[in-house]
Motif scaffolding. Structure first.
Motif, PDB file in Angstrom:
ATOM      1  N   ASN A 203      -3.700   1.699   7.916  1.00 30.51           N
ATOM      2  CA  ASN A 203      -4.644   2.540   7.068  1.00 30.51           C
ATOM      3  C   ASN A 203      -5.724   1.302   6.497  1.00 30.51           C
ATOM      4  N   PRO A 204      -7.020   1.507   6.928  1.00 31.85           N
ATOM      5  CA  PRO A 204      -8.186   0.614   6.600  1.00 31.85           C
ATOM      6  C   PRO A 204      -8.074   0.288   4.973  1.00 31.85           C
ATOM      7  N   ILE A 205      -7.841   1.298   4.334  1.00 33.18           N
ATOM      8  CA  ILE A 205      -7.867   1.024   2.825  1.00 33.18           C
ATOM      9  C   ILE A 205      -6.852   0.234   2.415  1.00 33.18           C
ATOM     10  N   GLU A 206      -5.761   0.653   2.788  1.00 34.67           N
ATOM     11  CA  GLU A 206      -4.460  -0.344   2.391  1.00 34.67           C
ATOM     12  C   GLU A 206      -4.565  -1.631   2.914  1.00 34.67           C
ATOM     13  N   GLU A 207      -5.166  -1.748   4.314  1.00 37.12           N
ATOM     14  CA  GLU A 207      -5.093  -3.238   4.668  1.00 37.12           C
ATOM     15  C   GLU A 207      -5.999  -4.139   4.001  1.00 37.12           C
ATOM     16  N   LYS A 208      -7.145  -3.714   3.360  1.00 37.25           N
ATOM     17  CA  LYS A 208      -7.870  -4.022   2.615  1.00 37.25           C
ATOM     18  C   LYS A 208      -7.224  -4.385   1.443  1.00 37.25           C
ATOM     19  N   ARG A 209      -6.615  -3.608   0.766  1.00 38.35           N
ATOM     20  CA  ARG A 209      -5.886  -3.682  -0.360  1.00 38.35           C
ATOM     21  C   ARG A 209      -4.791  -4.970  -0.424  1.00 38.35           C
ATOM     22  N   VAL A 210      -4.256  -4.979   0.772  1.00 38.97           N
ATOM     23  CA  VAL A 210      -3.088  -6.053   1.077  1.00 38.97           C
ATOM     24  C   VAL A 210      -3.554  -7.272   1.244  1.00 38.97           C
ATOM     25  N   LEU A 211      -4.802  -7.244   1.894  1.00 35.87           N
ATOM     26  CA  LEU A 211      -5.350  -8.668   2.153  1.00 35.87           C
ATOM     27  C   LEU A 211      -5.962  -9.193   0.672  1.00 35.87           C
ATOM     28  N   SER A 212      -6.403  -8.354  -0.065  1.00 29.60           N
ATOM     29  CA  SER A 212      -6.959  -8.808  -1.367  1.00 29.60           C
ATOM     30  C   SER A 212      -5.817  -9.299  -2.206  1.00 29.60           C
ATOM     31  N   GLU A 213      -4.676  -8.669  -2.227  1.00 28.77           N
ATOM     32  CA  GLU A 213      -3.510  -9.034  -3.011  1.00 28.77           C
ATOM     33  C   GLU A 213      -2.880 -10.393  -2.456  1.00 28.77           C
ATOM     34  N   LEU A 214      -3.038 -10.670  -0.983  1.00 35.77           N
ATOM     35  CA  LEU A 214      -2.716 -12.012  -0.379  1.00 35.77           C
ATOM     36  C   LEU A 214      -3.497 -12.976  -0.975  1.00 35.77           C
ATOM     37  N   ASN A 215      -4.903 -12.841  -1.134  1.00 39.45           N
ATOM     38  CA  ASN A 215      -5.596 -13.869  -1.848  1.00 39.45           C
ATOM     39  C   ASN A 215      -5.399 -13.992  -3.329  1.00 39.45           C
ATOM     40  N   LYS A 216      -5.112 -12.918  -3.963  1.00 38.96           N
ATOM     41  CA  LYS A 216      -4.715 -13.246  -5.417  1.00 38.96           C
ATOM     42  C   LYS A 216      -3.269 -13.850  -5.515  1.00 38.96           C
ATOM     43  N   VAL A 217      -2.417 -13.846  -4.520  1.00 40.71           N
ATOM     44  CA  VAL A 217      -1.239 -14.648  -4.631  1.00 40.71           C
ATOM     45  C   VAL A 217      -1.535 -16.097  -4.380  1.00 40.71           C
ATOM     46  N   ILE A 218      -2.118 -16.362  -3.271  1.00 38.04           N
ATOM     47  CA  ILE A 218      -2.635 -17.617  -3.010  1.00 38.04           C
ATOM     48  C   ILE A 218      -3.508 -18.244  -4.042  1.00 38.04           C
ATOM     49  N   GLY A 219      -4.547 -17.684  -4.484  1.00 37.31           N
ATOM     50  CA  GLY A 219      -5.444 -18.192  -5.332  1.00 37.31           C
ATOM     51  C   GLY A 219      -4.885 -18.206  -6.806  1.00 37.31           C
TER      52      GLY A 219
END
Length: 233
Positions: A203-219
């Protein structure tokens, strides 16, 4: 600001460790600090582990806790999951967290979730609420006083954690940063149909959300918002 920070990539880490993420199927899993991860080179499987946790980190139905800690949100899936845990005898109390999201909501998230839980048969005396927080970190910080007054922080051993599946890693890192160090946590993701560990990329919306969450974790780790951790990826 966080997105810009996360776009700064330390490409030397992969080279120094001799990693080739294009050949991940040929490698055995290894431990890597979150702060050393390059989000641009992680495979789908590795992203899933970083954001959602390994399958071994998710509730297997065998452990109980002192309280069910529900992170703030408007999605009722998390309420239904928390009530399921309570009715199964996994913990004697529920704590719903979440305020009005900086004035965005007329009713605090925690109040909405409490009312739904009562409608589903949970006794009001088994529910605590925290209504001052506006985001994940504040969910935790503001809950410390609620838990201390209700149960006594020193008496708590284990919390059952409920939120969206993809919220797992960031929640755990923040809890380990701000909660008493002896606490144990059991991650109990809600039962939503989309945005799960087994389908987020469809799901494009969920994919975008997960990639944003990945950046939040690392950042978040690099920015010292919460502690670093070794993850097997």
């Amino acid at each position: 600001m966080l997105q810009s920070y996360c776009n700064y990539i330390d490409t030397g880490v992969d080279q120094a460790l001799g990693l080739n993420f294009d050949e991940h199927d040929k490698r055995e899993a290894f431990l890597l600090l979150i702060s050393q991860m390059n989000p641009e080179t992680l495979t789908r499987e590795q992203i899933t582990t970083v954001v959602f946790g390994a399958e071994t980190e998710v509730d297997d139905g065998t452990e109980s806790g002192d309280c069910i800690f529900v992170f703030g949100g408007k999605n009722l899936d998390r309420v239904w999951k928390a009530v399921e845990l309570y009715k199964s005898g996994r913990a004697p109390y529920l704590l719903f967290t979440g305020g009005d999201r900086f004035g965005e909501w007329e009713q605090p998230e925690a109040v909405m979730m409490r009312d739904e839980a009562i409608e589903l048969g949970v006794p009001a005396e088994s529910i605590f609420i925290e209504t001052m927080s506006n985001h994940t970190k504040e969910n935790i910080m503001a809950s410390l006083t609620v838990l201390d007054r209700a149960l006594g922080l020193q008496r708590i051993h284990r919390l059952m954690l409920v939120s969206a599946p993809g919220h797992m890693r960031r929640c755990q890192l923040m809890l380990r940063t701000f909660m008493p160090p002896w606490y144990e946590y059991v991650w109990c993701p809600d039962h939503r149909s989309q945005g799960r560990r087994d389908n987020w990329w469809t799901n494009p919306i969920e994919e975008k959300r997960v990639l944003s969450e990945l950046n939040k974790v690392i950042g978040g780790v690099r920015g010292r918002y919460f502690v670093d951790a070794d993850i097997e990826i």
